[in-house]
Scaffold this motif. Structure first.
Motif, PDB file in Angstrom:
ATOM      1  N   LYS A  46       0.952  -1.476   0.146  1.00 57.91           N
ATOM      2  CA  LYS A  46       0.165   0.011  -0.115  1.00 57.91           C
ATOM      3  C   LYS A  46       0.865   1.051   0.124  1.00 57.91           C
ATOM      4  O   LYS A  46       1.513   1.720   0.997  1.00 57.91           O
ATOM      5  CB  LYS A  46      -0.797  -0.009   1.343  1.00 57.91           C
ATOM      6  N   PHE A 100       1.528   5.062  -0.114  1.00 57.16           N
ATOM      7  CA  PHE A 100       0.746   6.515  -0.014  1.00 57.16           C
ATOM      8  C   PHE A 100       1.607   7.620  -0.671  1.00 57.16           C
ATOM      9  O   PHE A 100       1.192   8.160  -1.176  1.00 57.16           O
ATOM     10  CB  PHE A 100       0.637   6.761   1.359  1.00 57.16           C
ATOM     11  N   LEU A 110      -6.725  -3.098   7.090  1.00 63.01           N
ATOM     12  CA  LEU A 110      -7.123  -1.815   6.552  1.00 63.01           C
ATOM     13  C   LEU A 110      -6.718  -0.683   7.246  1.00 63.01           C
ATOM     14  O   LEU A 110      -6.508   0.568   6.879  1.00 63.01           O
ATOM     15  CB  LEU A 110      -8.623  -1.698   6.541  1.00 63.01           C
ATOM     16  N   ASN A 111      -6.129  -0.930   8.536  1.00 61.25           N
ATOM     17  CA  ASN A 111      -5.820   0.308   9.419  1.00 61.25           C
ATOM     18  C   ASN A 111      -4.321   0.694   9.375  1.00 61.25           C
ATOM     19  O   ASN A 111      -3.843   1.484   9.977  1.00 61.25           O
ATOM     20  CB  ASN A 111      -6.201   0.061  10.765  1.00 61.25           C
ATOM     21  N   ASN A 112      -3.592   0.162   8.385  1.00 59.40           N
ATOM     22  CA  ASN A 112      -2.345   0.279   8.211  1.00 59.40           C
ATOM     23  C   ASN A 112      -1.522   0.390   9.474  1.00 59.40           C
ATOM     24  O   ASN A 112      -0.600   1.220   9.921  1.00 59.40           O
ATOM     25  CB  ASN A 112      -2.281   1.687   7.635  1.00 59.40           C
TER      26      ASN A 112
HETATM   27  C1  LIG Z   1      -5.001   3.086   5.235  1.00 56.73           C
HETATM   28  O1  LIG Z   1      -4.632   3.230   4.108  1.00 56.73           O
HETATM   29  C2  LIG Z   1      -5.856   3.344   2.929  1.00 56.73           C
HETATM   30  C3  LIG Z   1      -5.221   3.727   2.001  1.00 56.73           C
HETATM   31  O2  LIG Z   1      -4.548   2.586   1.411  1.00 56.73           O
HETATM   32  C4  LIG Z   1      -6.760   4.564   3.617  1.00 56.73           C
HETATM   33  O3  LIG Z   1      -7.803   4.816   2.503  1.00 56.73           O
HETATM   34  C5  LIG Z   1      -7.325   4.168   4.977  1.00 56.73           C
HETATM   35  O4  LIG Z   1      -7.950   5.419   5.500  1.00 56.73           O
HETATM   36  C6  LIG Z   1      -6.145   4.063   5.823  1.00 56.73           C
HETATM   37  N1  LIG Z   1      -6.449   3.733   7.330  1.00 56.73           N
HETATM   38  C7  LIG Z   1      -6.467   4.577   8.309  1.00 56.73           C
HETATM   39  C8  LIG Z   1      -7.087   4.141   9.494  1.00 56.73           C
HETATM   40  O5  LIG Z   1      -5.840   5.640   8.414  1.00 56.73           O
END
Ligand SMILES: *[C@@H]1O[C@H](CO)[C@@H](O)[C@H](O)[C@H]1NC(C)=O
Length: 297
Positions: free
Chosen positions: A191, A193, A283-285
């Protein structure tokens, strides 16, 4: 007696000067007649002869004197005329002198006016010179500032051209747990950014230095269950750093570290999951890898 007569004759001549030459001669004649009636005896006769001789001489002298007097009169007249001429010249000169004096006065006045003007001009000139020097100082200081600005602009332009912009930030996966595996595996942070300069490749998990320089890297490893969590940091094939933690509880556990490395162009940096270890992300990275060029060398 001779002297006396001569004096009388001269006296007569001078006295008759105004009546002309003829008058003078007549008087001399009278004196000689008076002398002729005087003799008495032989002695007197002898004296008479001597006197006559003398008289003749006197006459000669008188004539000479008369001529001289005539000449003197002429000369006197000439001199008088010359004196008159001189006097009139003196008058002319005096008039001229007065005119000259007036002119001199005028010139002096004009001179003083000119001097005043000169003084004013000089003061204006020195004022202008001062202002000029002031302007030159200001100009040179402005020129200096301009030079500094130019060199700063040049430097910025150079930096803008020469310094590559390199920075990336990525997270591992949305798929939950990665590992444990029987062997070490390269972690591919998929992922992305940020990837300015495209130095990070999410397909391989490798960061490749585009230029020689000093680079900074950061990573966070997350664990969510019992077991070993951690990563190796590799520079090319060389292991640079080992980070590990035994997590015995439920819930999230994080491990973060950073490293600063001097790299040459083409050097590669990647993170490796040691055999038997796991790392968690969703999903929370939770698990991330980032880096950037601090400055080129
Ligand atoms: C994690 O990354 C995604 C994009 O890959 C993003 O849409 C998402 O909001 C991010 N999650 C958090 C909790 O920030």
């Amino acid at each position: 007696m001779r002297v006396f007569g001569l004096l009388l004759l001269l006296f007569g001549l001078c006295g008759s000067g105004a009546h002309g030459e003829g008058g003078g001669l007549g008087e001399v004649g009278e004196i000689s007649q008076f002398q002729k009636t005087a003799p008495r005896d032989a002695d007197e006769e002898s004296t008479k002869q001597t006197t006559e001789q003398t008289t003749t001489d006197i006459w000669g002298e008188v004539r000479a004197l008369r001529d001289m007097v005539v000449e003197l009169k002429v000369e006197l007249r000439n001199m008088k005329a010359r004196v008159k001429d001189s006097e009139s010249q003196v008058k002319d000169l005096k008039a001229e002198l007065i005119v000259t004096k007036v002119l001199v006065d005028l010139l002096q006045k004009e001179n003083s006016v000119q001097e005043t003007r000169l003084t004013v001009t000089e003061s204006i000139t020195s004022d202008l010179e001062r202002k000029n020097a002031d302007l030159q100082i200001r100009l040179s200081s402005s020129e200096y500032e301009l030079l500094v600005s130019k060199s700063r602009i040049d430097q910025l332009e150079r930096e803008d051209v020469e310094i590559p912009k390199v920075a990336f930030y990525s997270a591992l996966t949305d798929a939950g747990n990665v590992g444990p595996y029987k062997t070490d595996i390269t972690l591919k942070y998929s992922k992305v950014f940020t990837n300015t300069g495209d130095a990070y490749n999410p397909a391989t998990g490798f960061f490749t230095a585009p230029v020689k320089g000093v680079y900074s890297f950061q990573f966070t490893v997350c664990g969510n269950h019992k077991g070993n969590m951690g990563v190796y940091v590799y520079k090319n094939k060389q292991r640079m750093m080992y980070n590990a933690e035994w997590w015995a509880n439920a819930g999230y556990e994080y491990l973060s570290n950073s490293v600063v490395l001097e790299l040459i162009a083409g050097d590669e940096v990647h993170l490796v999951l040691p055999a038997g270890f796991f790392v968690f992300d969703n999903l929370n990275n939770h698990s991330t890898f980032s880096g950037s060029l601090l400055f080129p060398l």
